[in-house]
Design a protein around this motif. Structure first.
Motif, short mmCIF file in Angstrom:
data_model
loop_
_atom_site.label_atom_id
_atom_site.label_comp_id
_atom_site.label_asym_id
_atom_site.label_seq_id
_atom_site.Cartn_x
_atom_site.Cartn_y
_atom_site.Cartn_z
N TYR A 136 5.69 -5.30 -10.52
CA TYR A 136 6.26 -4.19 -9.99
C TYR A 136 5.90 -2.94 -10.85
CZ TYR A 136 9.51 -5.03 -13.71
OH TYR A 136 10.21 -4.96 -14.88
N ALA A 137 5.90 -1.53 -10.46
CA ALA A 137 5.82 -0.56 -11.19
C ALA A 137 7.01 0.52 -10.88
CB ALA A 137 4.33 0.20 -10.65
N CYS A 138 7.58 1.25 -11.73
CA CYS A 138 8.48 2.05 -11.75
C CYS A 138 8.23 3.45 -11.33
CB CYS A 138 9.53 1.87 -12.95
SG CYS A 138 10.19 0.19 -13.06
N GLY A 139 8.99 4.19 -10.71
CA GLY A 139 9.00 5.46 -10.71
C GLY A 139 9.46 6.22 -11.71
N ILE A 140 9.73 7.55 -11.65
CA ILE A 140 10.19 8.33 -12.87
C ILE A 140 11.56 8.49 -12.95
CG2 ILE A 140 8.21 9.92 -12.64
CD1 ILE A 140 9.70 12.11 -11.15
N TYR A 141 12.26 8.05 -12.07
CA TYR A 141 13.78 8.02 -12.26
C TYR A 141 14.28 6.63 -12.38
CZ TYR A 141 13.70 12.61 -10.38
OH TYR A 141 13.12 14.05 -9.77
N GLY B 99 0.77 -1.15 0.12
CA GLY B 99 0.00 0.05 0.10
C GLY B 99 0.81 1.32 0.01
N LEU B 100 2.20 1.30 -0.10
CA LEU B 100 3.06 2.56 -0.08
C LEU B 100 3.33 2.96 -1.34
CD1 LEU B 100 4.59 4.29 2.17
CD2 LEU B 100 6.56 2.96 1.55
N PRO B 101 2.70 4.19 -1.88
CA PRO B 101 2.67 4.41 -3.14
C PRO B 101 4.05 4.98 -3.40
CG PRO B 101 1.03 5.61 -1.88
CD PRO B 101 1.61 4.95 -0.86
N ILE B 102 4.45 5.06 -4.82
CA ILE B 102 5.39 5.54 -5.16
C ILE B 102 5.61 6.93 -5.07
CG2 ILE B 102 6.61 6.07 -7.46
CD1 ILE B 102 5.73 3.49 -8.58
N ALA B 103 4.80 7.96 -5.00
CA ALA B 103 4.82 9.27 -4.81
C ALA B 103 5.41 9.32 -3.25
CB ALA B 103 3.53 10.09 -4.91
N VAL B 104 4.93 8.73 -2.33
CA VAL B 104 5.40 8.78 -0.93
C VAL B 104 6.78 8.40 -0.95
CG1 VAL B 104 5.26 7.93 1.52
CG2 VAL B 104 3.40 8.37 0.22
N VAL C 266 13.11 4.78 -7.93
CA VAL C 266 12.27 4.12 -7.01
C VAL C 266 11.33 3.07 -7.55
CG1 VAL C 266 10.09 4.31 -5.36
CG2 VAL C 266 12.10 5.89 -5.10
N VAL C 267 11.11 2.00 -7.22
CA VAL C 267 10.44 0.85 -7.81
C VAL C 267 9.46 0.21 -6.81
CG1 VAL C 267 10.27 -1.49 -8.77
CG2 VAL C 267 12.03 0.25 -9.58
N ASP D 251 -2.39 -0.67 -10.79
CA ASP D 251 -2.76 -2.04 -10.62
C ASP D 251 -2.26 -2.79 -9.49
OD1 ASP D 251 -3.93 -1.87 -13.34
OD2 ASP D 251 -1.92 -2.55 -14.25
N LEU D 252 -1.36 -2.23 -8.73
CA LEU D 252 -0.92 -2.95 -7.64
C LEU D 252 -1.76 -3.39 -6.43
CD1 LEU D 252 2.92 -1.34 -7.45
CD2 LEU D 252 2.21 -3.82 -8.04
N ASP D 253 -2.78 -2.66 -6.13
CA ASP D 253 -3.67 -3.04 -5.11
C ASP D 253 -4.47 -4.25 -5.63
OD1 ASP D 253 -3.28 -0.83 -3.37
OD2 ASP D 253 -4.56 0.38 -4.74
N ALA D 254 -4.78 -4.20 -6.96
CA ALA D 254 -5.48 -5.71 -7.35
C ALA D 254 -4.30 -6.84 -7.17
CB ALA D 254 -5.90 -5.54 -8.74
#
Length: 270
Positions: A134-139, A101-106, A116-117, A165-168
């Motif tokens: 997994y989902a990747c951040g902007i950097y 549940g910890l968002p990439i923005a945080v 950040v991934v 999609d990560l919550d699902a």
């Protein structure tokens, strides 16, 4: 084996151990290149003894030299973990979070300019059969993505998804092993009730579930088609499936995934 990567893990719980076990057993990263920080000294000693990694209370000694930081703490402890690690972390280190549940923005706010991934693996990583999204951040560029694929994919399968999609994913594959274990438990009890020895029923249930999963992964046919192929008209399987449908097993599993996904969203909201 990649000996050019130094991994630091914050948190020594079940998921962290699954990652460690997968990496060490598959020979992806030398055990000597894996450092772990946990607040319990006894847990640190246990991880060191079992896997040969460096485990200790406090991360100050390894943060300046690691190339990948893995956050593997409980959601409630994430803010403190970020605060305690960001100042000492090597400037070019990547951050891989498996905190539910910890968002990439945080994460990007906590680790400015670091790639950040955010990932959701599951515990079968420990036996080489994990599933990680997994989902990747902007950097996080392709090189970082490749490292994540290496770390998570060495002991299972990986898929890159959008963060939305990560919550699902959490509701399905993150929590899914628990659903599977529950089904195996029930199959064992059914076998025992039908007259089998518990040891025999346990083997039959676990191997059957594993075999069905392997068929689903390997076959070009859908699970529905595979189920139909096993189900002879008016046969034993049809009789069993009727009971499962009457009991609402299908809808219960759907609702379980939705409930777990919603809980993941709640954790992300704070």
């Amino acid at each position: 084996m990649r000996d050019d990567i130094q991994v630091g893990i914050i948190g020594g719980g079940a998921m962290a151990e699954a990652l460690i076990a997968g990496l060490v057993e598959c020979g992806t990263i030398p055990a000597s290149h894996i450092s772990v920080s946990d607040h319990k000294a006894m847990r640190c000693d246990e991880l060191t003894r079992k896997y040969g990694v460096h485990a200790q209370v406090g991360a100050e000694s390894f943060l300046p030299r690691i190339s990948v930081l893995i956050l593997a703490v409980k959601p409630a402890a994430a803010a403190a973990a970020i605060h305690e690690t960001r100042e000492l972390l090597r400037a070019d280190a990547a951050v891989l979070s498996i905190v539910a549940g910890l968002p990439i923005a945080v994460l990007e706010e906590g680790y400015p300019d670091h790639p950040v991934v955010r990932a959701m693996p599951n515990t079968p990583l420990a036996v080489g059969a994990g599933m990680s999204a997994y989902a990747c951040g902007i950097y996080a560029d392709d090189d970082v993505s490749a490292i994540v694929e290496l770390l998570l994919g060495a002991s299972g399968r990986t898929v890159r998804v959008h963060e939305s999609d990560l919550d699902a994913v959490t509701g399905l594959s993150g929590s899914g092993p628990a659903y599977a274990f529950l089904m195996i438990e029930a199959l064992i009890e059914g076998g025992v009730a039908a007259g089998l020895k518990r040891e025999t029923a346990s083997l039959l249930a676990a191997q059957t579930m594993m075999g069905a999963a392997q068929m689903a992964l390997a076959s070009a046919h859908s699970p529905a088609d595979l189920r139909a192929a096993v189900t002879s008209p008016a046969g034993t399987t049809a009789a069993g499936l009727r009971v499962l449908e009457r009991a609402g097993v299908r809808s219960a599993l759907i609702e379980a995934v939705l409930a777990a996904a919603e809980r993941s969203k709640e954790l992300g909201r704070g």
